[in-house]
Design a protein around this motif. Structure first.
Motif, PDB file in Angstrom:
ATOM      1  N   UNK A 185      70.839 -23.083  35.634  1.00 13.12           N
ATOM      2  CA  UNK A 185      69.357 -22.802  35.316  1.00 13.12           C
ATOM      3  C   UNK A 185      68.531 -23.104  36.108  1.00 13.12           C
ATOM      4  N   UNK A 186      68.598 -23.750  37.070  1.00 10.43           N
ATOM      5  CA  UNK A 186      67.938 -24.668  37.623  1.00 10.43           C
ATOM      6  C   UNK A 186      67.297 -23.334  39.191  1.00 10.43           C
ATOM      7  N   UNK A 187      69.340 -23.166  39.723  1.00 18.50           N
ATOM      8  CA  UNK A 187      68.670 -21.916  41.098  1.00 18.50           C
ATOM      9  C   UNK A 187      70.134 -20.741  40.380  1.00 18.50           C
ATOM     10  N   UNK A 188      69.227 -20.064  40.308  1.00 20.98           N
ATOM     11  CA  UNK A 188      70.055 -18.664  39.371  1.00 20.98           C
ATOM     12  C   UNK A 188      70.463 -18.204  40.397  1.00 20.98           C
ATOM     13  N   UNK A 189      69.112 -17.775  41.771  1.00 19.98           N
ATOM     14  CA  UNK A 189      69.887 -17.003  42.768  1.00 19.98           C
ATOM     15  C   UNK A 189      70.941 -17.469  43.680  1.00 19.98           C
ATOM     16  N   UNK A 190      70.841 -19.134  43.714  1.00 19.95           N
ATOM     17  CA  UNK A 190      71.506 -19.714  44.883  1.00 19.95           C
ATOM     18  C   UNK A 190      73.120 -19.934  44.365  1.00 19.95           C
ATOM     19  N   UNK A 191      72.896 -20.223  42.868  1.00 16.38           N
ATOM     20  CA  UNK A 191      74.387 -19.843  41.595  1.00 16.38           C
ATOM     21  C   UNK A 191      75.184 -18.987  41.929  1.00 16.38           C
ATOM     22  N   UNK A 192      74.610 -17.605  41.968  1.00 14.49           N
ATOM     23  CA  UNK A 192      74.598 -16.251  41.632  1.00 14.49           C
ATOM     24  C   UNK A 192      75.608 -16.140  43.066  1.00 14.49           C
ATOM     25  N   UNK A 193      75.122 -16.165  43.827  1.00 14.67           N
ATOM     26  CA  UNK A 193      75.390 -16.279  45.315  1.00 14.67           C
ATOM     27  C   UNK A 193      76.558 -17.365  45.768  1.00 14.67           C
ATOM     28  N   UNK A 194      76.108 -18.283  45.621  1.00 20.01           N
ATOM     29  CA  UNK A 194      77.798 -19.906  45.498  1.00 20.01           C
ATOM     30  C   UNK A 194      79.003 -18.544  44.777  1.00 20.01           C
TER      31      UNK A 194
ATOM     32  N   UNK B  62      81.150 -22.878  30.854  1.00 19.57           N
ATOM     33  CA  UNK B  62      82.016 -23.713  29.902  1.00 19.57           C
ATOM     34  C   UNK B  62      81.951 -24.737  30.822  1.00 19.57           C
ATOM     35  N   UNK B  63      81.477 -25.008  31.539  1.00 14.53           N
ATOM     36  CA  UNK B  63      80.692 -26.439  32.748  1.00 14.53           C
ATOM     37  C   UNK B  63      79.952 -26.320  33.059  1.00 14.53           C
ATOM     38  N   UNK B  64      79.145 -27.382  32.182  1.00 16.50           N
ATOM     39  CA  UNK B  64      78.199 -28.213  31.997  1.00 16.50           C
ATOM     40  C   UNK B  64      77.360 -28.070  32.968  1.00 16.50           C
ATOM     41  N   UNK B  65      77.779 -28.529  34.592  1.00 13.77           N
ATOM     42  CA  UNK B  65      77.067 -28.646  35.937  1.00 13.77           C
ATOM     43  C   UNK B  65      76.813 -27.462  35.820  1.00 13.77           C
ATOM     44  N   UNK B  66      77.577 -26.451  35.924  1.00 15.35           N
ATOM     45  CA  UNK B  66      77.192 -25.072  36.607  1.00 15.35           C
ATOM     46  C   UNK B  66      76.158 -24.728  35.480  1.00 15.35           C
ATOM     47  N   UNK B  67      76.685 -24.939  34.569  1.00 11.03           N
ATOM     48  CA  UNK B  67      74.842 -24.510  33.374  1.00 11.03           C
ATOM     49  C   UNK B  67      73.625 -24.658  34.565  1.00 11.03           C
ATOM     50  N   UNK B  68      74.030 -26.467  34.373  1.00  7.68           N
ATOM     51  CA  UNK B  68      72.608 -27.069  34.599  1.00  7.68           C
ATOM     52  C   UNK B  68      72.533 -26.499  36.474  1.00  7.68           C
ATOM     53  N   UNK B  69      73.209 -25.896  37.309  1.00  8.78           N
ATOM     54  CA  UNK B  69      72.617 -25.188  38.585  1.00  8.78           C
ATOM     55  C   UNK B  69      71.996 -23.870  38.303  1.00  8.78           C
TER      56      UNK B  69
END
Length: 119
Positions: free
Chosen positions: A24-33, A15-22
Motif C-alpha cells: 500500500x505504501x511503497x508499491x514499486x519497492x514492494x514489487x521489485x523486492x 496473506x501477510x498483513x505486513x506485506x499488505x501495508x508495504x
C-alpha cells in the motif's frame, strides 16, 4: 506473460498483513523486492528450493506498481485475488462497500470474452 506469477504475488501479499501495508505504501519497492526475493520460491513451501526463470513482464510490473486492478484482470490475474488484496489495502479509505462498488464500476466497460481465469 505469467498469470501464475501475477496470482502468486496477489495471493502471497494478501496473506501477510505486513506485506499488505508495504505494498500500500511503497508499491514499486514492494514489487521489485517481491520479484527479486519471493518470485522464485515455491508457493506455500518451507523448503529452500527456488526457480530462477520466473519474472514479471514490463506490462505486469507496471500494472502491479500502479495497483491497477483493471489492467491486472486484463492481463489474466484472477479478480477474486485482486479484490481481496485491494479491499485489505483500500477499504479503510472508504465507507461501507464503497470500495467494492467502485471496483466493479471500474470493470463495467469489459465485455465477454473475459481473460481466462481458470485455476
Amino acid at each position: 506473460m505469467s498469470r501464475y506469477l501475477l496470482d502468486k504475488f496477489l495471493y502471497t501479499v494478501d496473506r501477510d498483513p505486513d506485506l499488505v501495508e508495504r505494498y500500500r505504501e511503497d508499491p514499486a519497492g514492494t514489487v521489485a523486492w517481491w520479484e527479486r526475493e519471493r518470485a522464485g520460491q515455491l508457493l506455500n513451501c518451507l523448503v529452500s528450493e527456488r526457480t530462477t526463470w520466473l519474472a514479471f513482464t514490463d506490462e505486469e510490473r507496471d500494472a502491479l506498481v500502479r495497483q491497477d486492478h483493471v489492467a491486472l484482470f486484463q492481463l489474466g490475474a484472477h479478480p477474486f485475488l485482486t479484490l481481496t488484496l485491494f479491499i485489505a489495502m483500500f477499504e479503510r479509505d472508504h465507507g461501507p462497500l464503497e470500495y467494492q462498488k467502485a471496483y466493479g464500476r471500474a470493470m463495467q466497460h469489459l465485455s465477454l470474452p473475459y481473460p481466462d481465469i481458470a485455476t
